[in-house]
Structure formats: structure tokens, C-alpha cells
Enzyme design. Structure first.
Site, PDB file in Angstrom:
ATOM      1  N   CYS A 195       0.791  -1.244   0.000  1.00 37.11           N
ATOM      2  CA  CYS A 195       0.000   0.000   0.000  1.00 37.11           C
ATOM      3  C   CYS A 195       0.823   1.296   0.000  1.00 37.11           C
ATOM      4  O   CYS A 195       0.554   2.174  -0.824  1.00 37.11           O
ATOM      5  CB  CYS A 195      -0.983   0.026   1.147  1.00 37.11           C
ATOM      6  SG  CYS A 195      -1.270  -1.530   1.946  1.00 37.11           S
ATOM      7  N   ARG A 214       6.557 -11.263   5.707  1.00 40.37           N
ATOM      8  CA  ARG A 214       6.025 -11.053   7.052  1.00 40.37           C
ATOM      9  C   ARG A 214       6.599 -12.113   7.966  1.00 40.37           C
ATOM     10  O   ARG A 214       6.708 -13.278   7.584  1.00 40.37           O
ATOM     11  CB  ARG A 214       4.493 -11.152   7.058  1.00 40.37           C
ATOM     12  CG  ARG A 214       3.852 -10.029   6.274  1.00 40.37           C
ATOM     13  CD  ARG A 214       2.350 -10.140   6.296  1.00 40.37           C
ATOM     14  NE  ARG A 214       1.771  -9.194   5.331  1.00 40.37           N
ATOM     15  CZ  ARG A 214       0.492  -9.136   5.025  1.00 40.37           C
ATOM     16  NH1 ARG A 214      -0.355  -9.946   5.609  1.00 40.37           N
ATOM     17  NH2 ARG A 214       0.047  -8.263   4.136  1.00 40.37           N
ATOM     18  N   GLN A 228       1.045 -11.165  -3.026  1.00 40.37           N
ATOM     19  CA  GLN A 228      -0.373 -10.804  -2.984  1.00 40.37           C
ATOM     20  C   GLN A 228      -0.833 -10.407  -4.383  1.00 40.37           C
ATOM     21  O   GLN A 228      -0.087  -9.751  -5.104  1.00 40.37           O
ATOM     22  CB  GLN A 228      -0.578  -9.603  -2.065  1.00 40.37           C
ATOM     23  CG  GLN A 228      -0.353  -9.884  -0.606  1.00 40.37           C
ATOM     24  CD  GLN A 228      -0.608  -8.633   0.213  1.00 40.37           C
ATOM     25  OE1 GLN A 228       0.039  -7.613   0.014  1.00 40.37           O
ATOM     26  NE2 GLN A 228      -1.555  -8.710   1.123  1.00 40.37           N
ATOM     27  N   ASP A 240      -2.586  -7.963  -5.352  1.00 45.96           N
ATOM     28  CA  ASP A 240      -3.019  -6.769  -4.640  1.00 45.96           C
ATOM     29  C   ASP A 240      -3.539  -5.704  -5.608  1.00 45.96           C
ATOM     30  O   ASP A 240      -3.160  -5.684  -6.776  1.00 45.96           O
ATOM     31  CB  ASP A 240      -1.799  -6.206  -3.914  1.00 45.96           C
ATOM     32  CG  ASP A 240      -2.173  -5.439  -2.658  1.00 45.96           C
ATOM     33  OD1 ASP A 240      -3.370  -5.294  -2.391  1.00 45.96           O
ATOM     34  OD2 ASP A 240      -1.249  -4.996  -1.956  1.00 45.96           O
ATOM     35  N   HIS A 297      -5.143  -1.361  -5.266  1.00 46.41           N
ATOM     36  CA  HIS A 297      -5.722  -0.267  -4.490  1.00 46.41           C
ATOM     37  C   HIS A 297      -6.586   0.570  -5.405  1.00 46.41           C
ATOM     38  O   HIS A 297      -6.208   0.837  -6.540  1.00 46.41           O
ATOM     39  CB  HIS A 297      -4.620   0.570  -3.844  1.00 46.41           C
ATOM     40  CG  HIS A 297      -3.850  -0.212  -2.839  1.00 46.41           C
ATOM     41  ND1 HIS A 297      -2.692  -0.883  -3.148  1.00 46.41           N
ATOM     42  CD2 HIS A 297      -4.111  -0.487  -1.532  1.00 46.41           C
ATOM     43  CE1 HIS A 297      -2.261  -1.523  -2.060  1.00 46.41           C
ATOM     44  NE2 HIS A 297      -3.104  -1.303  -1.076  1.00 46.41           N
ATOM     45  N   LYS A 299     -14.946  -4.128   5.869  1.00 49.38           N
ATOM     46  CA  LYS A 299     -14.470  -4.970   4.770  1.00 49.38           C
ATOM     47  C   LYS A 299     -15.414  -6.125   4.480  1.00 49.38           C
ATOM     48  O   LYS A 299     -16.272  -6.470   5.296  1.00 49.38           O
ATOM     49  CB  LYS A 299     -13.093  -5.531   5.083  1.00 49.38           C
ATOM     50  CG  LYS A 299     -13.096  -6.496   6.257  1.00 49.38           C
ATOM     51  CD  LYS A 299     -11.784  -7.261   6.367  1.00 49.38           C
ATOM     52  CE  LYS A 299     -11.791  -8.151   7.605  1.00 49.38           C
ATOM     53  NZ  LYS A 299     -10.649  -9.034   7.694  1.00 49.38           N
ATOM     54  N   HIS A 328      -8.273  -1.326  -0.300  1.00 50.78           N
ATOM     55  CA  HIS A 328      -7.321  -2.400  -0.619  1.00 50.78           C
ATOM     56  C   HIS A 328      -8.157  -3.588  -1.070  1.00 50.78           C
ATOM     57  O   HIS A 328      -9.192  -3.853  -0.469  1.00 50.78           O
ATOM     58  CB  HIS A 328      -6.566  -2.935   0.593  1.00 50.78           C
ATOM     59  CG  HIS A 328      -5.993  -1.935   1.524  1.00 50.78           C
ATOM     60  ND1 HIS A 328      -4.669  -1.618   1.514  1.00 50.78           N
ATOM     61  CD2 HIS A 328      -6.545  -1.219   2.518  1.00 50.78           C
ATOM     62  CE1 HIS A 328      -4.428  -0.747   2.486  1.00 50.78           C
ATOM     63  NE2 HIS A 328      -5.550  -0.484   3.114  1.00 50.78           N
TER      64      HIS A 328
HETATM   65 ZN   LIG Z   1      -3.083  -2.295   0.667  1.00 51.57          ZN
END
Ligand SMILES: [Zn+2]
Ligand SMILES: [Zn+2]
Length: 618
Positions: free
Chosen positions: A306, A335, A353, A355, A357, A441, A487
Site C-alpha cells: 500500500c 512477514r 499478494q 493486490d 488499491h 471490509k 485495498h
Molecule cells: Zn493495501
């Protein structure tokens, strides 16, 4: 059917043994053996039975904790040596013996001193530790069966005779209180049900789950590996796995471009400033890898993408006319997870991910959320998943001040999530108070072939980061406004999703995903030139085909290809060569006869195009 006998009572909402006194006006409810509530009690009692058996067989063993868990129970023991499979057999026999004796299980209230003396005398130091830590008052509830005593609030079954249908499953090492600095204990897992039928059904399920375990199949099919000595929780994609990843990524990118997204590539490390601004160093530091100093400044490996996407956003002034912006990245993040929690591809330390945004204006969020929801469901369906479980996590309306963002933003964000789910008539579970502090979410779980649910998609509002980075756009009114930020990851992570795919399909993948779609097995070396011609033609047509040119008999080649779960096996001999066609077999279905090569190729290509789950060529 004969009515089952109640095993416990619930008096005014509190669980009691059968026969517990009640007075007129009390609400008395009977608990039946197959109810979830009863199963929990069976499992709790199962763990006591296990500990009782272990202590009788191995005097001097210390016992720790033994909770009921999903579908079973475990108990932790501090032993002189690890338990073996043979030990488990002996323990099982002992448990069966205790069941036969039908010992009554009873509750007693002891003073804390009495309990301390009891456990000290028996050198049960784990219990003494638990007693000091968990019991604050002067009294403590214990349960007794035979000579066995355990600290416990209960409730329990009234006697050991009810625990007939148990099974010990495995033994593994576990740290006392989950802390690596503590003793390593022996954790024995088991399960118990109220009747033989339910137990057997569960054991069948476990057997199937073992057979489709992605760690096992990953090895057999040579898809991936994890290399402990090179770093636990880090995934190595082998050629066949990498081929599948390439297919998944290509499809994912294509779908994102078609869906109005742009792709980004951002760095793997970022300066401390970035993580301070994002708030990660305040609330996420324990999950991040230690920093590395470069030119006297600390850099961190990214645990999320992000902040990088926000930096791209902030690289120039944005107008409401530029929005919505949808930026996607297959971003590899790192992580820290405790080594004890790592599990194959499902729980790792480095993962990619899928991912994205979305940055948009308040007027745009309804449409954007609906688009993401549709996109997610459609994408998951194309991988062969058709059943979903959806959860909507919203804030706790009773707690204010805990959440980032204005009340108005929360109301609007939640409304857009509910609206999208309602418009699409998707059933969902509302989880009040389950939202993280920065926004509501939607989570989507997919159901696999064994009926298990796996978390994949998350669509998550973020009112925190957009504020921390002071993101702005110039509105139609000429003033600066904070954009909405969402996200979203649809598959979740490529590693985890790959693990789920392997288990769901048991390694026998749909044609469009299969790393090898067809294997050519020539009968003998004389057919090799013809086989090479077929190989070239199929590969030239874009199919993933391999040739087994070993000096092995054709049956051996077929057997090996079946082991590798390759959808089609093309068998070529003198006859096929003469007739200029091919014979083919389908995995697990055997010989399908002869077909013209061009026709075979054409029909397969249609199946791939359609992402068909069916291999038969009509
Ligand atoms: Zn994010
Ligand atoms: Zn208990």
C-alpha cells in the site's frame, strides 16, 4: 428411531451433569449427544481420558493443558522421551480399558492450597504453574475420574463409559504456552464422537484430506518446495509449479487490464520514513523483518504494498477527473510468522499478494465496490470454485473513538458494501465489531472439493493510511478532498491460492492450468521420429506437451504419466504412424481410441479457451 438419551442438562443456561437439582421455574434444557455443544464436552472429556491413560502408563509424566479443538482435542505432556507410534497404540488400549471400566467423572471444589499441595506432591510443576497463573480466588474447581485429577471448570460427561468412539490421531512437539523459550512438550491429538458412524465419517474425511495434502502432492508432482536450511516459510517454485504460476499471473494481468486496472511495479524495500508515515512501525512492527541499514538509514522489507501505491498517487496532483484510479500489483511481501505456525504454502513468510488499491471519490464508491465484488466472484469461478461464504466486518457501533475516519465515511463505506452484496443477492454474515480500526471490509471464502472453506478475497476500506499520507484530490469545487481508498486482493496470495488449487483438484488440474497437458508415449524407438513430429505440431499449436523418449515399455510410461496426473497420454505405434493419427488416453479413464491429430488439437484448444473442467473429447 430410538430417542437418544440426553447426556447433560442446561439449567438456566448453565451446563450441569444429569441429575443436577433444579427448582420449579428453572429453565431446564437437555443436551443430546450429537449437538455441537455436546461434542465439545465429549472432546473435553476425551482429553482428560487421554491424560489419565498417559499418567497411568508413564508415571512421572507431567501434564499441561488439554483443550477441545475443532473436530477433536489434544493434550500436552512433558515426557522423558518423545512418544512413538507404538506408544500411541498402547495409550489407545489403556483409554479403551478406562472406557470399559465406566469410571464416574465428578466435580469437586478444592481450596487453592489443597490443589497446590496435591500437584506439588506429585511433582506436577506445569499444573502448579497453571494454578498460580489462572486461579485468582481461594477455591478451584477440579474434575476427578479414578485417581486422575485435573484443574477444570467443566462441564464433563458423567462417566468415561460414554467415550467409546475415540481415536488418537498423531503426536507432535509443541512449546509450553506456545513460547519457543519454554519446554518442548509432546502434544497428542485425538478425536471423539458420540457414535461410531460420525467417528468413521470424520476419519474418512481425514484420510481424504491427507491424500490431497498439497505438501505431499507438491513433492510427487514436483511443483514446489520449502527449504528449511535456506529459510523456513520461503517458497521455491519448481518448473512445473512455475509454469502454472505463469499461467495464473498472465490470466490475472489480462483480466485486470480488461477490468480497467493499471499494473504497477514497486520496490521491495522502503525507508523507515515510509513505514513510520504509514503507521506500520507503530502497529505492525512485530510482523516485519528487522531493518537493514543503508547509508546510515534504516530500510525495511515490505510487509504490504500500500504505501508504495500511495507514493505513486502522490507523485503528482490528482483531480476528481482522474478518479477512480485502480492500481494492481503482484507484489511480493515478507512477514514474520512464528516458525511453529508455518504450514506448507498456506502459511509462509514470503508471498505474493494479488493486490490492488482503488482510489475514488465518495460518489464513485458504490460502483467501485460492486465492480470489485463482481470481478472477484467471476475470477474465482474461472478457477472452478462456485460456492462462497461471505462475511461483512463492520465496526462496533457502541465503541466510538476507536476507529479512524469520520462517522460519515464509515456509514457510506458500509452502505456501499451492503448494497453491492444485496444487489447481487449474495448471502453474507454480518460481523459486528469485527472491522479493523481503519475501515469495514468484505471477506470471501471459497469452498473446496472436501467442503472446506478457504479465505481468498478481501475488499477493505482504509480511512487511516489515506489520512496519514495526507492524500488529496482537487474536487469539482476546486477544494482539496481526501479520496476513498480500498485495498483488495482477490485470490489472496499466489502461494496460498496455489496450495488450495492443488488440494481442491488433488493435483489433477483443469486443462488450462495443467503444467503438462499431454504426454506422448511412443511404443518403441522406431516410432520416435513420428512422435517428435507430433510433439512439434502440438507445441507449435500452443499446447504444453512432453515426450517420454525413455527406453521403457509403454505400460511403464503410461503408469508414470498417470502418477503425474497428466490429463492426456498420446500413445504412438507403427499403426498410428501409418494412418497418420494418434491414440489417446485420459487420466484415470483409460483408452479413448484413435483420433486425427488436427481434430484433437482443435478440440483441446476449445476446452482450454473455455476453461472446461471436462476432459472428454466428443
Ligand atoms: Zn493495501
Ligand atoms: Zn476438563
Amino acid at each position: 428411531m430410538e430417542k437418544e438419551k440426553a447426556i447433560l442438562l442446561k439449567i438456566n443456561g448453565e451446563l450441569k451433569e444429569i441429575g443436577a437439582p433444579s427448582v420449579p421455574g428453572d429453565s431446564v434444557e437437555e443436551i443430546y449427544p450429537r449437538s455441537p455443544e455436546a461434542l465439545d464436552i465429549y472432546r473435553h472429556s476425551g482429553s482428560h481420558l487421554l491424560a489419565q491413560a498417559v499418567l497411568e502408563l508413564f508415571p512421572g509424566t507431567q501434564y499441561g493443558i488439554g483443550p477441545a479443538v475443532e473436530n477433536g482435542f489434544y493434550y500436552d505432556f512433558l515426557t522423558a522421551r518423545p512418544f512413538s507410534e507404538d506408544d500411541l497404540t498402547e495409550i489407545s488400549k489403556k483409554m479403551a480399558h478406562l472406557v470399559k471400566q465406566n469410571q464416574p467423572i465428578g466435580r469437586e471444589i478444592w481450596s487453592k492450597n489443597q490443589a497446590r499441595d496435591y500437584f506439588l506432591e506429585r511433582r506436577q510443576m506445569l499444573k502448579v504453574e497453571l494454578l498460580e497463573e489462572k486461579v485468582s480466588g481461594d477455591e478451584v474447581s477440579v474434575f476427578k475420574q479414578g485417581d486422575f485429577v485435573d484443574l477444570c471448570r467443566g462441564p464433563h460427561l458423567p462417566s468415561t463409559g460414554l467415550l467409546k468412539h475415540f481415536k488418537l490421531l498423531s503426536v507432535a512437539a509443541a512449546y509450553w504456552k506456545g513460547d519457543e523459550k519454554n519446554h518442548s512438550l509432546q502434544r497428542i491429538y485425538g478425536t471423539v464422537f458420540a457414535d461410531a458412524e460420525a467417528l468413521n465419517e470424520h476419519l474418512r474425511f481425514l484420510k481424504e484430506a491427507r491424500e490431497c495434502d498439497h505438501r505431499l502432492l507438491g513433492k510427487t508432482l514436483d511443483l514446489f518446495s520449502l527449504q528449511e536450511e535456506a529459510g523456513p516459510g520461503l517458497v521455491y517454485w519448481h518448473p512445473r509449479g512455475a509454469r502454472m504460476r505463469h499461467i495464473i499471473e498472465s490470466y490475472w494481468k489480462q483480466r485486470h487490464y480488461e477490468g480497467g486496472y493499471e499494473l504497477l511495479f514497486t520496490p521491495h524495500i522502503g525507508r523507515e520514513w515510509l513505514w513510520q508515515t504509514s503507521g506500520h512501525l507503530d502497529f505492525y512492527k512485530d510482523s516485519m523483518y528487522a531493518p537493514m541499514a543503508i547509508d546510515d538509514l534504516n530500510y525495511y522489507l515490505k510487509p504490504m504494498n500500500c504505501p508504495f501505491h500511495i507514493m505513486v498517487y502522490k507523485s503528482r496532483q490528482r483531480s476528481y477527473r482522474d478518479l477512480p484510479l485502480r492500481w494492481a500489483e503482484l507484489g511480493t511481501v515478507y512477514r514474520y510468522e512464528r516458525s511453529g505456525t508455518l504450514h506448507g504454502l498456506l502459511r509462509v513468510r514470503g508471498f505474493t499478494q494479488d493486490d490492488a488499491h482503488i482510489f475514488c471519490t465518495p460518489e464513485q464508491i458504490d460502483e467501485e465496490i460492486l465492480r470489485v465484488l463482481d470481478f472477484s466472484i467471476d475470477l474465482l469461478k474461472s478457477f472452478g470454485f462456485s460456492e462462497f461464504k461471505i462475511e461483512l466486518a463492520v465496526r462496533d457501533p457502541r465503541i466510538t473513538g476507536k476507529y479512524a475516519g469520520s462517522d460519515e465515511m464509515w456509514v457510506q463505506a458500509e452502505a456501499s458494501l451492503v448494497k453491492a452484496l444485496t444487489v447481487r443477492q449474495l448471502p453474507y454474515q454480518r460481523m459486528e465489531g469485527e472491522a479493523v480500526f481503519y475501515g469495514p471490509k468484505i471477506d470471501i471464502k471459497i469452498k473446496d472439493a472436501l467442503g472446506r472453506f478457504w479465505q481468498c478475497t478481501t475488499i477493505q476500506f482504509d480511512f487511516n493510511m489515506s489520512a496519514r499520507f495526507a492524500m488529496k484530490y482537487i474536487g469539482a469545487d476546486g477544494a482539496a478532498h481526501q479520496p476513498y481508498m480500498v485495498h483488495r486482493a482477490l485470490l489472496g496470495s499466489l502461494e496460498r491460492f496455489f496450495g488450495v488449487l492443488i488440494e481442491h483438484y488433488r493435483g489433477f488440474f483443469p486443462l488450462w492450468l495443467a503444467p503438462v497437458q499431454a504426454l506422448i508415449a511412443p511404443l518403441n524407438d522406431d516410432c520416435l521420429p513420428y512422435a517428435r513430429g507430433v510433439l512439434e505440431k502440438l507445441r507449435g499449436g500452443g499446447l504444453r506437451v512432453e515426450l517420454d523418449a525413455r527406453a521403457e515399455g509403454v505400460n511403464r510410461k503410461i503408469r508414470d504419466a498417470e502418477m503425474q496426473k497428466i490429463p492426456y497420454i498420446i500413445v504412438l505405434g507403427a499403426q498410428e504412424q501409418k494412418e497418420a493419427n494418434i491414440s489417446y488416453r485420459i487420466h484415470k479413464k483409460g483408452d479413448q481410441g484413435k483420433i486425427n491429430l488436427s481434430e484433437f488439437m482443435q478440440k483441446i484448444k476449445i476446452k482450454i479457451e473455455e476453461k472446461s473442467l471436462n476432459y472428454e473429447i466428443q
